[in-house]
Motif scaffolding. Structure first.
Motif, PDB file in Angstrom:
ATOM      1  N   ALA A  30      -9.614  -8.205   5.724  1.00 27.04           N
ATOM      2  CA  ALA A  30     -10.120  -6.990   6.364  1.00 27.04           C
ATOM      3  C   ALA A  30      -9.026  -5.935   6.454  1.00 27.04           C
ATOM      4  O   ALA A  30      -9.269  -4.739   6.222  1.00 27.04           O
ATOM      5  N   ARG A  31      -7.818  -6.355   6.800  1.00 29.11           N
ATOM      6  CA  ARG A  31      -6.699  -5.421   6.892  1.00 29.11           C
ATOM      7  C   ARG A  31      -6.392  -4.818   5.530  1.00 29.11           C
ATOM      8  O   ARG A  31      -6.118  -3.607   5.417  1.00 29.11           O
ATOM      9  N   ALA A  32      -6.452  -5.632   4.486  1.00 33.05           N
ATOM     10  CA  ALA A  32      -6.218  -5.127   3.136  1.00 33.05           C
ATOM     11  C   ALA A  32      -7.236  -4.047   2.772  1.00 33.05           C
ATOM     12  O   ALA A  32      -6.878  -3.001   2.200  1.00 33.05           O
ATOM     13  N   THR A  33      -8.504  -4.267   3.114  1.00 33.59           N
ATOM     14  CA  THR A  33      -9.542  -3.275   2.825  1.00 33.59           C
ATOM     15  C   THR A  33      -9.245  -1.969   3.537  1.00 33.59           C
ATOM     16  O   THR A  33      -9.384  -0.875   2.962  1.00 33.59           O
ATOM     17  N   GLU A  34      -8.809  -2.044   4.798  1.00 30.79           N
ATOM     18  CA  GLU A  34      -8.446  -0.827   5.553  1.00 30.79           C
ATOM     19  C   GLU A  34      -7.339  -0.040   4.863  1.00 30.79           C
ATOM     20  O   GLU A  34      -7.317   1.190   4.879  1.00 30.79           O
ATOM     21  N   LEU A  35      -6.399  -0.774   4.251  1.00 33.00           N
ATOM     22  CA  LEU A  35      -5.232  -0.140   3.631  1.00 33.00           C
ATOM     23  C   LEU A  35      -5.488   0.272   2.184  1.00 33.00           C
ATOM     24  O   LEU A  35      -4.611   0.884   1.560  1.00 33.00           O
ATOM     25  N   GLY A  36      -6.659  -0.058   1.636  1.00 34.56           N
ATOM     26  CA  GLY A  36      -6.920   0.213   0.231  1.00 34.56           C
ATOM     27  C   GLY A  36      -6.185  -0.743  -0.694  1.00 34.56           C
ATOM     28  O   GLY A  36      -5.863  -0.399  -1.836  1.00 34.56           O
ATOM     29  N   ALA A  37      -5.931  -1.946  -0.204  1.00 35.63           N
ATOM     30  CA  ALA A  37      -5.220  -2.967  -0.970  1.00 35.63           C
ATOM     31  C   ALA A  37      -6.124  -4.186  -1.138  1.00 35.63           C
ATOM     32  O   ALA A  37      -7.281  -4.192  -0.701  1.00 35.63           O
ATOM     33  N   ASP A  38      -5.600  -5.229  -1.762  1.00 33.75           N
ATOM     34  CA  ASP A  38      -6.322  -6.479  -1.946  1.00 33.75           C
ATOM     35  C   ASP A  38      -5.473  -7.638  -1.454  1.00 33.75           C
ATOM     36  O   ASP A  38      -4.264  -7.691  -1.732  1.00 33.75           O
ATOM     37  N   PHE A  39      -6.109  -8.589  -0.751  1.00 31.91           N
ATOM     38  CA  PHE A  39      -5.441  -9.822  -0.363  1.00 31.91           C
ATOM     39  C   PHE A  39      -6.120 -10.964  -1.074  1.00 31.91           C
ATOM     40  O   PHE A  39      -7.335 -11.132  -0.993  1.00 31.91           O
ATOM     41  N   GLU A  40      -5.348 -11.753  -1.803  1.00 30.26           N
ATOM     42  CA  GLU A  40      -5.866 -12.888  -2.549  1.00 30.26           C
ATOM     43  C   GLU A  40      -5.157 -14.163  -2.084  1.00 30.26           C
ATOM     44  O   GLU A  40      -3.963 -14.132  -1.758  1.00 30.26           O
ATOM     45  N   ASP A  88      11.836  -2.229   7.401  1.00 26.49           N
ATOM     46  CA  ASP A  88      11.458  -0.855   7.082  1.00 26.49           C
ATOM     47  C   ASP A  88      11.830  -0.453   5.652  1.00 26.49           C
ATOM     48  O   ASP A  88      11.492   0.645   5.201  1.00 26.49           O
ATOM     49  N   GLU A  89      12.509  -1.335   4.932  1.00 23.66           N
ATOM     50  CA  GLU A  89      12.891  -1.054   3.545  1.00 23.66           C
ATOM     51  C   GLU A  89      11.942  -1.671   2.523  1.00 23.66           C
ATOM     52  O   GLU A  89      12.069  -1.405   1.327  1.00 23.66           O
ATOM     53  N   LEU A  90      10.988  -2.475   2.961  1.00 27.00           N
ATOM     54  CA  LEU A  90      10.234  -3.267   1.996  1.00 27.00           C
ATOM     55  C   LEU A  90       9.450  -2.405   1.021  1.00 27.00           C
ATOM     56  O   LEU A  90       9.426  -2.700  -0.188  1.00 27.00           O
ATOM     57  N   ALA A  91       8.807  -1.342   1.475  1.00 28.80           N
ATOM     58  CA  ALA A  91       8.022  -0.514   0.555  1.00 28.80           C
ATOM     59  C   ALA A  91       8.906   0.044  -0.556  1.00 28.80           C
ATOM     60  O   ALA A  91       8.535   0.021  -1.739  1.00 28.80           O
ATOM     61  N   ALA A  92      10.076   0.538  -0.195  1.00 25.58           N
ATOM     62  CA  ALA A  92      10.989   1.075  -1.206  1.00 25.58           C
ATOM     63  C   ALA A  92      11.470  -0.015  -2.155  1.00 25.58           C
ATOM     64  O   ALA A  92      11.611   0.209  -3.369  1.00 25.58           O
ATOM     65  N   ALA A 146       0.832  -1.205   0.000  1.00 30.39           N
ATOM     66  CA  ALA A 146       0.000   0.000   0.000  1.00 30.39           C
ATOM     67  C   ALA A 146       0.868   1.258   0.000  1.00 30.39           C
ATOM     68  O   ALA A 146       0.584   2.233  -0.720  1.00 30.39           O
ATOM     69  N   GLU A 147       1.943   1.245   0.796  1.00 28.18           N
ATOM     70  CA  GLU A 147       2.852   2.400   0.829  1.00 28.18           C
ATOM     71  C   GLU A 147       3.547   2.587  -0.517  1.00 28.18           C
ATOM     72  O   GLU A 147       3.729   3.714  -0.994  1.00 28.18           O
ATOM     73  N   ALA A 148       3.953   1.483  -1.137  1.00 24.74           N
ATOM     74  CA  ALA A 148       4.650   1.570  -2.417  1.00 24.74           C
ATOM     75  C   ALA A 148       3.743   2.136  -3.499  1.00 24.74           C
ATOM     76  O   ALA A 148       4.163   2.993  -4.296  1.00 24.74           O
ATOM     77  N   VAL A 149       2.500   1.687  -3.543  1.00 31.00           N
ATOM     78  CA  VAL A 149       1.558   2.208  -4.535  1.00 31.00           C
ATOM     79  C   VAL A 149       1.307   3.697  -4.306  1.00 31.00           C
ATOM     80  O   VAL A 149       1.258   4.487  -5.268  1.00 31.00           O
ATOM     81  N   ALA A 150       1.168   4.102  -3.050  1.00 26.28           N
ATOM     82  CA  ALA A 150       0.968   5.525  -2.766  1.00 26.28           C
ATOM     83  C   ALA A 150       2.163   6.349  -3.248  1.00 26.28           C
ATOM     84  O   ALA A 150       1.993   7.437  -3.826  1.00 26.28           O
ATOM     85  N   ALA A 151       3.373   5.841  -3.027  1.00 25.96           N
ATOM     86  CA  ALA A 151       4.566   6.569  -3.460  1.00 25.96           C
ATOM     87  C   ALA A 151       4.650   6.646  -4.979  1.00 25.96           C
ATOM     88  O   ALA A 151       5.013   7.691  -5.549  1.00 25.96           O
ATOM     89  N   LEU A 152       4.314   5.564  -5.661  1.00 26.97           N
ATOM     90  CA  LEU A 152       4.353   5.555  -7.122  1.00 26.97           C
ATOM     91  C   LEU A 152       3.310   6.509  -7.710  1.00 26.97           C
ATOM     92  O   LEU A 152       3.588   7.241  -8.677  1.00 26.97           O
ATOM     93  N   ARG A 153       2.119   6.531  -7.124  1.00 30.99           N
ATOM     94  CA  ARG A 153       1.088   7.454  -7.604  1.00 30.99           C
ATOM     95  C   ARG A 153       1.501   8.901  -7.383  1.00 30.99           C
ATOM     96  O   ARG A 153       1.285   9.763  -8.248  1.00 30.99           O
TER      97      ARG A 153
END
Length: 346
Positions: free
Chosen positions: A224-234, A302-306, A187-194
């Motif tokens: 449920a956590r994915a929905t809170e973050l605006g993401a999808d869990f499959e 703490d580096e995963l999003a980047a 979710a953080e990575a997508v926000a940064a890319l956008r």
């Protein structure tokens, strides 16, 4: 004087369990080297006792959950088997602090495993240190690293690059496997890319496997956590071997983010599929990076999003270059076991 025949390779547990399947892989590699190798699959203690011959050398890959419904039952089972043969064992899932309320009972069970067997092997120097740190005064185990199967052909890394940022996590879903960490980071990575004006789609974490028994509630919590973050869990559910192998090569970013890893077959699944996964930095992953350099990319949590941002923009970085050695292989592991057995194991 001719060498003694290899031990009976006892494969205990259901197909699909990582420890059972790895034990079968090593046994098959041994049989390729030595036709005299005997392999028997069993589901429980009665089957194991029926398979062994009095005084026969036997080797078993085991973890407590395979051997009995409780830790005490598991230790009882291994002791009964050891009394019926000359048993060596490779122990998986060594006790550590993250075991929580079951820690003391796991320590007691694994100490009994060591006492019963003629010799014990583990799959990494990290696990040997876990033995020293948590089991106290037991014989030092032999370290025989997990062996790889043959690597898959390297596909065209530029093909089928998805617009969505898809994180792929292989194996069963259970707490501590890293799915929740990956959701936040995606979710953080997508926000940064956008924010940078990049044409990224959804943030998706896709589990390639089923929920571990008793953990269906964790799947619901992750959704449920994915929905809170605006993401999808499959979650794919159970995959047979062919579909699982194909899924590892599907578009997406491979990630192994186990929080409390002992040794990891899923890390090898990725590189065998020609992928270069993002792997959380730990004592074990640093050891594996030294054993098979340049086959994974280590990250701090703490580096995963980047790292996900970089991987989405440079998808070729998630594939291995052709011709890279993945040694030690299963054949190397079989040779190491043979050498250990010929030394007398203990």
């Amino acid at each position: 004087m001719p060498a003694e025949a290899p031990p009976l390779c006892l494969v205990w547990g259901p197909p699909g369990h990582g420890v059972t399947d790895y034990g079968a892989d090593v046994a098959t590699a041994m049989a390729r080297r030595e036709a005299a190798t005997r392999i028997v699959r069993v589901a429980d203690l009665p089957g194991a006792l029926a398979a062994v011959r009095p005084g026969e050398r036997v080797h078993l890959h085991a973890t407590d959950r395979l051997l009995g419904p409780s830790l005490e039952d598991a230790a009882d089972a291994l002791e009964q088997l050891a009394a019926a043969c000359r048993l060596t064992v490779t122990l998986h899932d060594l006790p550590q602090e993250s075991d929580g309320t079951g820690y003391a009972r796991r320590v007691a069970a694994y100490r009994r495993f060591f006492a019963a067997a003629e010799g014990v092997a583990v799959n990494s120097a990290h696990e040997r240190m876990l033995v020293s740190e948590h089991l106290g005064d037991v014989p030092e185990p032999r370290v025989i690293p997990l062996g790889t199967r043959a690597a898959a052909p390297h596909p065209d890394a530029a093909a089928a690059v998805p617009t969505d940022l898809i994180v792929l996590i292989a194996g069963f879903v259970y707490p501590g496997k890293g799915h929740d960490v990956a959701l936040r980071a995606a979710a953080e990575a997508v926000a940064a890319l956008r924010a940078a004006g990049r044409p990224v789609g959804r943030a998706v974490v896709r589990a390639l496997g089923a929920a571990s028994p008793g953990h269906d509630g964790d799947v619901a919590a992750l959704r449920a956590r994915a929905t809170e973050l605006g993401a999808d869990f499959e979650i794919s559910g159970f995959l047979d071997d062919a579909i699982f192998a194909a899924s590892l090569r599907a578009p997406g970013i491979p990630v192994a983010a186990h929080e409390h890893v002992s040794a990891s077959r899923s890390m090898l699944d990725w590189i065998e599929a020609g992928r270069r996964p993002l792997v959380v930095r730990s004592r074990y992953s640093v050891e594996m990076d030294g054993l098979r350099p340049d086959t994974w990319t280590l990250f701090r949590p703490d580096e995963l999003a980047a790292r996900l941002t970089d991987a989405w923009e440079h998808p070729a970085s998630t594939w291995l270059t052709g011709g890279r050695s993945l040694a030690p292989t299963l054949d190397d592991a079989a040779d190491a076991y043979r050498a250990w057995w010929d030394e007398g194991s203990a």
